[in-house]
Write an enzyme that holds these catalytic residues in place. Structure first.
Site, PDB file in Angstrom:
ATOM      1  N   ASP A  35       0.827  -1.217   0.000  1.00 54.14           N
ATOM      2  CA  ASP A  35       0.000   0.000   0.000  1.00 54.14           C
ATOM      3  C   ASP A  35       0.853   1.256   0.000  1.00 54.14           C
ATOM      4  O   ASP A  35       2.028   1.225   0.341  1.00 54.14           O
ATOM      5  CB  ASP A  35      -0.863   0.010   1.270  1.00 54.14           C
ATOM      6  CG  ASP A  35      -2.247  -0.565   1.038  1.00 54.14           C
ATOM      7  OD1 ASP A  35      -2.528  -0.962  -0.111  1.00 54.14           O
ATOM      8  OD2 ASP A  35      -3.031  -0.609   1.995  1.00 54.14           O
ATOM      9  N   LYS A  56      -3.331   3.790  -4.269  1.00 52.87           N
ATOM     10  CA  LYS A  56      -3.905   4.658  -5.310  1.00 52.87           C
ATOM     11  C   LYS A  56      -2.813   5.338  -6.112  1.00 52.87           C
ATOM     12  O   LYS A  56      -2.943   5.577  -7.292  1.00 52.87           O
ATOM     13  CB  LYS A  56      -4.825   5.697  -4.675  1.00 52.87           C
ATOM     14  CG  LYS A  56      -6.105   5.066  -4.205  1.00 52.87           C
ATOM     15  CD  LYS A  56      -7.130   6.104  -3.776  1.00 52.87           C
ATOM     16  CE  LYS A  56      -8.276   5.457  -3.040  1.00 52.87           C
ATOM     17  NZ  LYS A  56      -8.043   5.279  -1.609  1.00 52.87           N
ATOM     18  N   MET A 168      -7.565  10.291   9.484  1.00 47.20           N
ATOM     19  CA  MET A 168      -8.167  10.845   8.259  1.00 47.20           C
ATOM     20  C   MET A 168      -8.952  12.127   8.556  1.00 47.20           C
ATOM     21  O   MET A 168     -10.040  12.329   8.004  1.00 47.20           O
ATOM     22  CB  MET A 168      -9.063   9.790   7.581  1.00 47.20           C
ATOM     23  CG  MET A 168      -8.251   8.656   7.006  1.00 47.20           C
ATOM     24  SD  MET A 168      -9.239   7.307   6.355  1.00 47.20           S
ATOM     25  CE  MET A 168      -9.281   6.200   7.749  1.00 47.20           C
TER      26      MET A 168
HETATM   27  N1  SAH Z   1      -4.114   1.084   9.070  1.00 45.76           N
HETATM   28  C1  SAH Z   1      -3.515   2.377   9.317  1.00 45.76           C
HETATM   29  C2  SAH Z   1      -4.489   3.513   9.085  1.00 45.76           C
HETATM   30  C3  SAH Z   1      -4.907   3.667   7.633  1.00 45.76           C
HETATM   31  S1  SAH Z   1      -6.031   4.971   7.412  1.00 45.76           S
HETATM   32  C4  SAH Z   1      -2.943   2.413  10.729  1.00 45.76           C
HETATM   33  O1  SAH Z   1      -3.247   1.523  11.528  1.00 45.76           O
HETATM   34  O2  SAH Z   1      -2.177   3.341  11.026  1.00 45.76           O
HETATM   35  C5  SAH Z   1      -4.959   6.260   6.864  1.00 45.76           C
HETATM   36  C6  SAH Z   1      -4.812   7.305   7.936  1.00 45.76           C
HETATM   37  O3  SAH Z   1      -3.917   6.848   8.940  1.00 45.76           O
HETATM   38  C7  SAH Z   1      -4.207   8.625   7.469  1.00 45.76           C
HETATM   39  O4  SAH Z   1      -5.179   9.472   6.895  1.00 45.76           O
HETATM   40  C8  SAH Z   1      -3.699   9.192   8.769  1.00 45.76           C
HETATM   41  O5  SAH Z   1      -4.746   9.731   9.549  1.00 45.76           O
HETATM   42  C9  SAH Z   1      -3.201   7.940   9.470  1.00 45.76           C
HETATM   43  N2  SAH Z   1      -1.764   7.698   9.240  1.00 45.76           N
HETATM   44  C10 SAH Z   1      -1.207   6.657   8.601  1.00 45.76           C
HETATM   45  N3  SAH Z   1       0.147   6.739   8.656  1.00 45.76           N
HETATM   46  C11 SAH Z   1       0.429   7.863   9.334  1.00 45.76           C
HETATM   47  C12 SAH Z   1       1.631   8.502   9.749  1.00 45.76           C
HETATM   48  N4  SAH Z   1       2.838   7.989   9.466  1.00 45.76           N
HETATM   49  N5  SAH Z   1       1.530   9.651  10.454  1.00 45.76           N
HETATM   50  C13 SAH Z   1       0.337  10.173  10.790  1.00 45.76           C
HETATM   51  N6  SAH Z   1      -0.831   9.622  10.430  1.00 45.76           N
HETATM   52  C14 SAH Z   1      -0.793   8.484   9.717  1.00 45.76           C
END
Ligand code: SAH
Length: 250
Positions: A35, A56, A168
């Protein structure tokens, strides 16, 4: 042939936050579907695997989810070891649950592997203890974005007494603030907005609920970012921040 798909969390970005189990799965993989939010540095653990970007931004345009399902199914039925690598934890806003069910319904063996979710990693990297004793009795992970635009019960969240960690949310700061203030959360409730958590380019912006949208604009906060809302978000960083990476706007 033993068809198997591993649904693996790659953690928030720092390759050192990968679990040993994730490293083992990567080592066994013939095919890795990766991803967008996964740090490609973790691919050092699967030098022999075929790596297919499926985010994407990875060139997968229409119906990406159906395309990903087809790929997983095809490789698994060929008897290949497939690793589906997702950012953070596969089951925290990561569709891990639905992908596991879809594959199981087609007779494919599935194994889910935890990753460290971005909300927890971001808070910790900013020295914010999400459940500080005597301050927050719990933590609630929520997404500001839903497929069907269904509404969260913001009133209940405002009254929950738990630290809120919102995923998000960057494009919805005004709405989040309005809803939580409407739910009677205090205007001066501390907020930490953490961008690129655990990566070298991590930035954090501290604010309060009533000002968080304005402050995020001044800061030019960008996705991916998480919001931590609650008293614990006022906990100062232990490590001295540089002016580049942290601002205190509130
Ligand atoms: N499965 C992922 C979340 C996916 S949804 C998890 O457990 O972290 C995607 C959202 O995750 C982004 O919009 C943001 O809000 C958050 N996110 C993912 N990676 C991030 C990072 N390195 N720093 C801050 N927010 C992050």
């Amino acid at each position: 042939m033993n068809a198997k798909v591993w649904l693996v969390g790659a953690g928030p970005g720092d390759p050192e936050l990968l679990t040993l189990k994730a490293v083992r799965a990567l080592g066994e993989a013939d095919v890795v579907l990766i991803d967008d939010l996964v740090n490609p540095a973790v691919l050092e653990h699967c030098p022999g695997a075929r790596v297919i970007p499926v985010g994407k931004r990875g060139g997968c345009r229409s119906t990406p989810q159906a395309f990903i399902y087809r790929l997983m199914l095809r490789y698994a039925r060929q008897g290949r070891c497939v690793v589906r690598l997702k950012g953070g934890d596969p089951c925290i806003f990561g569709r891990g649950g639905e992908e596991a069910q879809w594959l199981k319904a087609r007779g494919i063996e599935v194994e889910l592997v935890n990753g460290i979710t971005a909300g927890l990693a971001g808070a910790t990297r900013c020295d914010i203890p999400l459940t500080l004793r005597g301050v927050a009795r719990g933590v609630t992970l929520v997404t500001a974005h839903t497929q069907d635009d269904s509404q969260l019960n913001w009133q209940a969240l405002a009254h929950s007494g738990t630290t809120l960690v919102i995923y998000m949310g960057v494009a919805k700061l005004a709405e989040i603030a309005e809803q939580l203030l409407g739910g009677a959360l205090a205007a001066d409730t501390p907020v930490a907005m953490i961008e690129n958590a655990s990566l070298p380019q991590q930035r954090e912006c501290r604010s309060v609920l009533a000002n968080m949208e304005r402050d995020a604009q001044v800061f030019a906060l960008k996705s991916p970012a998480i919001l931590v809302i609650g008293a614990v978000a006022a906990t100062a960083s232990v490590t001295a921040p540089t002016s580049e990476t942290q601002v205190q706007l509130a």
